[in-house]
Design a protein around this motif. Structure first.
Motif, PDB file in Angstrom:
ATOM      1  N   ARG A 181      -5.740   5.528  -4.475  1.00 28.65           N
ATOM      2  CA  ARG A 181      -6.581   4.325  -4.444  1.00 28.65           C
ATOM      3  C   ARG A 181      -5.824   3.105  -4.930  1.00 28.65           C
ATOM      4  N   GLU A 182      -5.023   3.290  -6.004  1.00 25.97           N
ATOM      5  CA  GLU A 182      -4.340   2.145  -6.613  1.00 25.97           C
ATOM      6  C   GLU A 182      -3.235   1.563  -5.732  1.00 25.97           C
ATOM      7  N   LEU A 183      -2.874   2.252  -4.640  1.00 28.58           N
ATOM      8  CA  LEU A 183      -1.862   1.736  -3.730  1.00 28.58           C
ATOM      9  C   LEU A 183      -2.467   0.953  -2.569  1.00 28.58           C
ATOM     10  N   LEU A 184      -3.806   0.846  -2.575  1.00 28.88           N
ATOM     11  CA  LEU A 184      -4.499   0.001  -1.611  1.00 28.88           C
ATOM     12  C   LEU A 184      -5.038  -1.236  -2.324  1.00 28.88           C
ATOM     13  N   LYS A 185      -5.143  -2.329  -1.584  1.00 27.49           N
ATOM     14  CA  LYS A 185      -5.752  -3.529  -2.150  1.00 27.49           C
ATOM     15  C   LYS A 185      -7.169  -3.185  -2.618  1.00 27.49           C
ATOM     16  N   GLU A 186      -7.598  -3.865  -3.653  1.00 24.44           N
ATOM     17  CA  GLU A 186      -8.860  -3.498  -4.310  1.00 24.44           C
ATOM     18  C   GLU A 186     -10.021  -3.409  -3.335  1.00 24.44           C
ATOM     19  N   ALA A 187     -10.092  -4.338  -2.394  1.00 19.49           N
ATOM     20  CA  ALA A 187     -11.219  -4.361  -1.455  1.00 19.49           C
ATOM     21  C   ALA A 187     -11.195  -3.175  -0.485  1.00 19.49           C
TER      22      ALA A 187
ATOM     23  N   ALA B  15     -11.845   3.230   0.889  1.00 17.81           N
ATOM     24  CA  ALA B  15     -11.495   4.018   2.073  1.00 17.81           C
ATOM     25  C   ALA B  15     -10.907   5.372   1.699  1.00 17.81           C
ATOM     26  N   VAL B  16     -10.204   5.442   0.579  1.00 16.46           N
ATOM     27  CA  VAL B  16      -9.646   6.725   0.146  1.00 16.46           C
ATOM     28  C   VAL B  16     -10.778   7.701  -0.156  1.00 16.46           C
TER      29      VAL B  16
ATOM     30  N   ILE C  13      -3.536  -3.140   4.555  1.00 12.28           N
ATOM     31  CA  ILE C  13      -4.428  -2.782   3.446  1.00 12.28           C
ATOM     32  C   ILE C  13      -3.682  -2.376   2.182  1.00 12.28           C
ATOM     33  N   TRP C  14      -2.364  -2.159   2.268  1.00 15.29           N
ATOM     34  CA  TRP C  14      -1.621  -1.680   1.107  1.00 15.29           C
ATOM     35  C   TRP C  14      -1.334  -2.789   0.110  1.00 15.29           C
ATOM     36  N   THR C  15      -1.104  -2.412  -1.134  1.00 10.64           N
ATOM     37  CA  THR C  15      -0.726  -3.403  -2.140  1.00 10.64           C
ATOM     38  C   THR C  15       0.688  -3.894  -1.852  1.00 10.64           C
ATOM     39  N   ASP C  16       1.006  -5.076  -2.388  1.00  2.00           N
ATOM     40  CA  ASP C  16       2.359  -5.609  -2.225  1.00  2.00           C
ATOM     41  C   ASP C  16       3.382  -4.694  -2.885  1.00  2.00           C
ATOM     42  N   THR C  17       2.996  -4.089  -4.003  1.00  2.00           N
ATOM     43  CA  THR C  17       3.906  -3.188  -4.710  1.00  2.00           C
ATOM     44  C   THR C  17       4.253  -1.976  -3.851  1.00  2.00           C
ATOM     45  N   PHE C  18       3.246  -1.394  -3.203  1.00  3.68           N
ATOM     46  CA  PHE C  18       3.490  -0.236  -2.348  1.00  3.68           C
ATOM     47  C   PHE C  18       4.392  -0.609  -1.175  1.00  3.68           C
ATOM     48  N   ALA C  19       4.122  -1.757  -0.542  1.00  6.26           N
ATOM     49  CA  ALA C  19       4.938  -2.203   0.578  1.00  6.26           C
ATOM     50  C   ALA C  19       6.384  -2.431   0.132  1.00  6.26           C
ATOM     51  N   GLU C  20       6.547  -3.015  -1.058  1.00  2.31           N
ATOM     52  CA  GLU C  20       7.884  -3.268  -1.583  1.00  2.31           C
ATOM     53  C   GLU C  20       8.633  -1.950  -1.833  1.00  2.31           C
ATOM     54  N   GLU C  21       7.922  -0.943  -2.330  1.00  2.35           N
ATOM     55  CA  GLU C  21       8.560   0.355  -2.565  1.00  2.35           C
ATOM     56  C   GLU C  21       9.013   0.989  -1.249  1.00  2.35           C
ATOM     57  N   ARG C  22       8.219   0.804  -0.199  1.00  7.08           N
ATOM     58  CA  ARG C  22       8.617   1.310   1.121  1.00  7.08           C
ATOM     59  C   ARG C  22       9.904   0.624   1.587  1.00  7.08           C
ATOM     60  N   LEU C  23       9.983  -0.684   1.363  1.00  5.41           N
ATOM     61  CA  LEU C  23      11.170  -1.441   1.780  1.00  5.41           C
ATOM     62  C   LEU C  23      12.407  -0.986   1.012  1.00  5.41           C
ATOM     63  N   LYS C  24      12.256  -0.746  -0.277  1.00  7.19           N
ATOM     64  CA  LYS C  24      13.405  -0.430  -1.129  1.00  7.19           C
ATOM     65  C   LYS C  24      13.916   0.993  -0.951  1.00  7.19           C
ATOM     66  N   TRP C  25      13.042   1.902  -0.504  1.00  5.95           N
ATOM     67  CA  TRP C  25      13.466   3.290  -0.314  1.00  5.95           C
ATOM     68  C   TRP C  25      14.472   3.355   0.828  1.00  5.95           C
ATOM     69  N   LYS C  26      15.576   4.097   0.656  1.00  2.53           N
ATOM     70  CA  LYS C  26      16.664   4.114   1.643  1.00  2.53           C
ATOM     71  C   LYS C  26      17.042   2.669   1.978  1.00  2.53           C
ATOM     72  N   ARG C  27      17.464   1.941   0.974  1.00  6.33           N
ATOM     73  CA  ARG C  27      17.598   0.478   1.022  1.00  6.33           C
ATOM     74  C   ARG C  27      18.411  -0.032   2.204  1.00  6.33           C
ATOM     75  N   LYS C  28      19.412   0.726   2.629  1.00 10.50           N
ATOM     76  CA  LYS C  28      20.273   0.244   3.715  1.00 10.50           C
ATOM     77  C   LYS C  28      19.579   0.288   5.071  1.00 10.50           C
ATOM     78  N   ASN C  29      18.506   1.040   5.163  1.00 11.79           N
ATOM     79  CA  ASN C  29      17.791   1.163   6.435  1.00 11.79           C
ATOM     80  C   ASN C  29      16.647   0.157   6.519  1.00 11.79           C
ATOM     81  N   PRO C  30      16.385  -0.383   7.697  1.00 13.93           N
ATOM     82  CA  PRO C  30      15.280  -1.338   7.836  1.00 13.93           C
ATOM     83  C   PRO C  30      13.923  -0.662   7.703  1.00 13.93           C
ATOM     84  N   LEU C  31      12.939  -1.436   7.308  1.00  7.94           N
ATOM     85  CA  LEU C  31      11.552  -0.979   7.326  1.00  7.94           C
ATOM     86  C   LEU C  31      11.005  -1.276   8.719  1.00  7.94           C
ATOM     87  N   HIS C  32      10.491  -0.254   9.378  1.00  8.11           N
ATOM     88  CA  HIS C  32       9.940  -0.445  10.724  1.00  8.11           C
ATOM     89  C   HIS C  32       8.474  -0.831  10.621  1.00  8.11           C
TER      90      HIS C  32
END
Length: 200
Positions: free
Chosen positions: A59-65, A69-70, A112-131
């Motif tokens: 739940r905490e990885l989705l925006k409050e509103a 849905a979880v 619907i995801w939090t900015d923190t969750f999206a940022e973690e997706r971007l940073k994982w395997k940093r050399k690869n692009p986020l699709h």
């Protein structure tokens, strides 16, 4: 004799599929699962079912509103379930590669995801692009129950559905005009990010 057509499904949080089905968003963010055969995410098919997953939703990885849905998607789910219910199908309209935080920030209002969750997706395997996959989503007129096989499990993006799938009518979630409008808005936001970067 023709080879059978592969029935491909993309695994995604049930809460995200709910948002796609309701027209709240038209994108998914992908970097590849832990057990992917390749080191980066690849679009294995441009046409696929959306396969809901439940165990990694938080739940905490989705925006409050959107956190409700979880709870709603978990209401009828059991970890011991023998089948999973497919309710949506999608076509990839575009595969956009996001490489930096500023680009990602521009997409915050489109999912619907939090900015923190999206940022973690971007940073994982940093050399690869986020699709960022822009999806034309269709609601199945009737849900299709699929037996859960061992090879569907694990942290992977794609599964090939082994059991025969019935022919089910599919209805677009958004009109052609509304889908095109949302795509234009999203790409305009990214273009603004690119323009800002070029002026620096």
């Amino acid at each position: 004799m023709k080879a059978p057509v592969k029935q491909i499904a993309l695994k995604e949080w049930a809460s995200a599929i709910k948002a796609l089905r309701e027209g709240k968003q038209i994108l998914v963010l992908r970097k590849g699962g832990i057990v992917e055969e390749t080191r980066d995410f690849q679009v294995e098919s441009h046409h696929f079912y959306l396969y809901p997953t439940y165990e990694h939703q938080k739940r905490e990885l989705l925006k409050e509103a959107e956190q409700h849905a979880v709870d709603e998607t978990l209401a009828g789910w059991s970890p011991d379930a023998a089948e999973v219910e497919l309710t949506a199908y999608a076509d990839v309209a575009e595969d956009i590669e996001v490489l930096d935080q500023e680009q990602l920030d521009r997409l915050s209002g489109f999912h619907i995801w939090t900015d923190t969750f999206a940022e973690e997706r971007l940073k994982w395997k940093r050399k690869n692009p986020l699709h960022v996959l822009l999806l034309r989503v269709y609601q199945l007129e009737e849900p299709v129950s699929v037996p859960i096989r061992p090879d569907y499990l694990g942290c992977k993006s794609w599964v090939e559905i082994a059991d025969p799938m019935p022919e089910v009518k599919k209805t677009p979630v958004l009109t052609d005009e509304e889908f095109a409008r949302q795509c234009d808005c999203l790409k305009s936001a990214l273009a603004a990010s690119d323009a800002a970067g070029s002026r620096q």
